[in-house]
Design a protein around this motif. Structure first.
Motif, PDB file in Angstrom:
ATOM      1  N   ILE A   1       0.848  -1.199   0.000  1.00 32.26           N
ATOM      2  CA  ILE A   1       0.000   0.000   0.000  1.00 32.26           C
ATOM      3  C   ILE A   1       0.882   1.246   0.000  1.00 32.26           C
ATOM      4  O   ILE A   1       0.644   2.188  -0.774  1.00 32.26           O
ATOM      5  N   VAL A   2       1.918   1.252   0.832  1.00 28.96           N
ATOM      6  CA  VAL A   2       2.839   2.389   0.871  1.00 28.96           C
ATOM      7  C   VAL A   2       3.528   2.552  -0.483  1.00 28.96           C
ATOM      8  O   VAL A   2       3.634   3.661  -1.018  1.00 28.96           O
ATOM      9  N   ARG A   3       3.975   1.444  -1.075  1.00 27.92           N
ATOM     10  CA  ARG A   3       4.590   1.499  -2.408  1.00 27.92           C
ATOM     11  C   ARG A   3       3.633   2.130  -3.413  1.00 27.92           C
ATOM     12  O   ARG A   3       4.002   3.021  -4.185  1.00 27.92           O
ATOM     13  N   ASP A   4       2.367   1.689  -3.392  1.00 34.28           N
ATOM     14  CA  ASP A   4       1.379   2.224  -4.321  1.00 34.28           C
ATOM     15  C   ASP A   4       1.105   3.706  -4.062  1.00 34.28           C
ATOM     16  O   ASP A   4       0.872   4.466  -4.999  1.00 34.28           O
ATOM     17  N   ALA A   5       1.136   4.108  -2.799  1.00 32.74           N
ATOM     18  CA  ALA A   5       0.946   5.527  -2.478  1.00 32.74           C
ATOM     19  C   ALA A   5       2.089   6.353  -3.074  1.00 32.74           C
ATOM     20  O   ALA A   5       1.857   7.449  -3.595  1.00 32.74           O
TER      21      ALA A   5
ATOM     22  N   GLN B   1      -7.359  -1.242  -4.040  1.00 33.40           N
ATOM     23  CA  GLN B   1      -8.003  -2.546  -4.128  1.00 33.40           C
ATOM     24  C   GLN B   1      -7.817  -3.162  -5.509  1.00 33.40           C
ATOM     25  O   GLN B   1      -7.459  -4.330  -5.636  1.00 33.40           O
ATOM     26  N   GLN B   2      -7.989  -2.375  -6.533  1.00 37.69           N
ATOM     27  CA  GLN B   2      -7.846  -2.883  -7.899  1.00 37.69           C
ATOM     28  C   GLN B   2      -6.388  -3.242  -8.204  1.00 37.69           C
ATOM     29  O   GLN B   2      -6.112  -4.285  -8.785  1.00 37.69           O
ATOM     30  N   ASN B   3      -5.466  -2.397  -7.828  1.00 36.95           N
ATOM     31  CA  ASN B   3      -4.060  -2.632  -8.151  1.00 36.95           C
ATOM     32  C   ASN B   3      -3.491  -3.830  -7.402  1.00 36.95           C
ATOM     33  O   ASN B   3      -2.706  -4.595  -7.954  1.00 36.95           O
ATOM     34  N   LEU B   4      -3.895  -3.996  -6.147  1.00 31.12           N
ATOM     35  CA  LEU B   4      -3.327  -5.068  -5.321  1.00 31.12           C
ATOM     36  C   LEU B   4      -4.123  -6.367  -5.391  1.00 31.12           C
ATOM     37  O   LEU B   4      -3.592  -7.430  -5.075  1.00 31.12           O
ATOM     38  N   GLY B   5      -5.401  -6.284  -5.753  1.00 34.05           N
ATOM     39  CA  GLY B   5      -6.236  -7.476  -5.737  1.00 34.05           C
ATOM     40  C   GLY B   5      -6.483  -7.977  -4.317  1.00 34.05           C
ATOM     41  O   GLY B   5      -6.713  -9.159  -4.086  1.00 34.05           O
TER      42      GLY B   5
ATOM     43  N   LEU C   1      -8.007  -4.682   3.115  1.00 29.87           N
ATOM     44  CA  LEU C   1      -7.536  -3.349   2.750  1.00 29.87           C
ATOM     45  C   LEU C   1      -8.012  -2.313   3.764  1.00 29.87           C
ATOM     46  O   LEU C   1      -7.236  -1.449   4.190  1.00 29.87           O
ATOM     47  N   SER C   2      -9.267  -2.399   4.173  1.00 24.59           N
ATOM     48  CA  SER C   2      -9.796  -1.464   5.178  1.00 24.59           C
ATOM     49  C   SER C   2      -8.973  -1.525   6.458  1.00 24.59           C
ATOM     50  O   SER C   2      -8.619  -0.488   7.033  1.00 24.59           O
TER      51      SER C   2
ATOM     52  N   GLY D   1       1.460   7.132  -6.573  1.00 26.63           N
ATOM     53  CA  GLY D   1       0.382   8.075  -6.861  1.00 26.63           C
ATOM     54  C   GLY D   1      -1.021   7.586  -6.588  1.00 26.63           C
ATOM     55  O   GLY D   1      -1.983   8.339  -6.802  1.00 26.63           O
ATOM     56  N   LEU D   2      -1.206   6.351  -6.138  1.00 21.06           N
ATOM     57  CA  LEU D   2      -2.548   5.880  -5.818  1.00 21.06           C
ATOM     58  C   LEU D   2      -3.005   6.543  -4.536  1.00 21.06           C
ATOM     59  O   LEU D   2      -2.208   6.745  -3.611  1.00 21.06           O
ATOM     60  N   ARG D   3      -4.302   6.878  -4.471  1.00 21.44           N
ATOM     61  CA  ARG D   3      -4.825   7.611  -3.316  1.00 21.44           C
ATOM     62  C   ARG D   3      -6.173   7.081  -2.830  1.00 21.44           C
ATOM     63  O   ARG D   3      -6.520   7.287  -1.678  1.00 21.44           O
ATOM     64  N   ARG D   4      -6.922   6.465  -3.699  1.00 22.08           N
ATOM     65  CA  ARG D   4      -8.277   6.048  -3.334  1.00 22.08           C
ATOM     66  C   ARG D   4      -8.360   4.563  -3.021  1.00 22.08           C
ATOM     67  O   ARG D   4      -7.630   3.751  -3.588  1.00 22.08           O
ATOM     68  N   PHE D   5      -9.304   4.245  -2.148  1.00 28.90           N
ATOM     69  CA  PHE D   5      -9.523   2.865  -1.733  1.00 28.90           C
ATOM     70  C   PHE D   5      -9.641   1.951  -2.956  1.00 28.90           C
ATOM     71  O   PHE D   5      -8.972   0.925  -3.028  1.00 28.90           O
TER      72      PHE D   5
END
Length: 157
Positions: free
Chosen positions: A28-32, A43-47, A53-54, A35-39
């Motif tokens: 999640i930190v890597r994705d942030a 969820q889509q990127n990580l599956g 995720l919550s 540039g990812l910001r929304r739930f």
């Protein structure tokens, strides 16, 4: 079996792993950082399952790594943004990336690449340096226990 907490451990590595040590949190930190910001984006990127995720997002917000903020486009959604504490994890993510490049890919196997946005060239390898500028390896360092560090005289540089 309940997970043991290392929140009060003397070891900084143990405390860090208590806060961000599972793979979902680091991804999640890597994705942030990417540039990812929304739930939904996470969820889509990580599956990852929505409940998982919550939980991870809540834990990262509680740890001060992410903050929940109103959506940048003015919609009713909220977004997750890296805090200063979260941005300080950048070198950790880079170190994990470089270790993975060195040890988990076959020669010539395709992979993503971290580049300097100004030059578009790959970033330099991370290294650890002493206060005198010498590059250090693991055998050039040691850990001094907290009980001993407080009474230890400091050498001036």
């Amino acid at each position: 079996m309940k997970r043991k907490s290392f929140r009060e451990a003397e070891c900084p590595v143990a405390r860090t792993l208590d806060a961000i040590g599972d793979w979902w949190s680091l991804l999640i930190v890597r994705d942030a950082f990417d540039g990812l910001r929304r739930f939904g984006e996470f969820q889509q990127n990580l599956g990852i399952a929505k409940g998982m995720l919550s939980t991870r997002l809540r834990d990262l917000v509680e740890a001060g790594v992410l903050a929940s903020a109103p959506a940048s486009d003015g919609s009713a959604y909220s977004e997750y943004v890296l805090t200063a504490k979260g941005r300080d994890l950048f070198l950790v993510i880079v170190a994990l990336r470089q270790w993975g490049e060195d040890h988990l890919f076959r020669k010539g196997e395709g992979r993503s690449e971290l580049v300097d946005i100004e030059t578009e060239r790959p970033v330099s390898r991370l290294a650890l340096y002493g206060t005198d500028g010498r590059q250090l390896a693991w055998q050039d360092t040691r850990v001094i226990a907290a009980r001993d560090a407080a009474s230890r005289p400091r050498k001036s540089s």
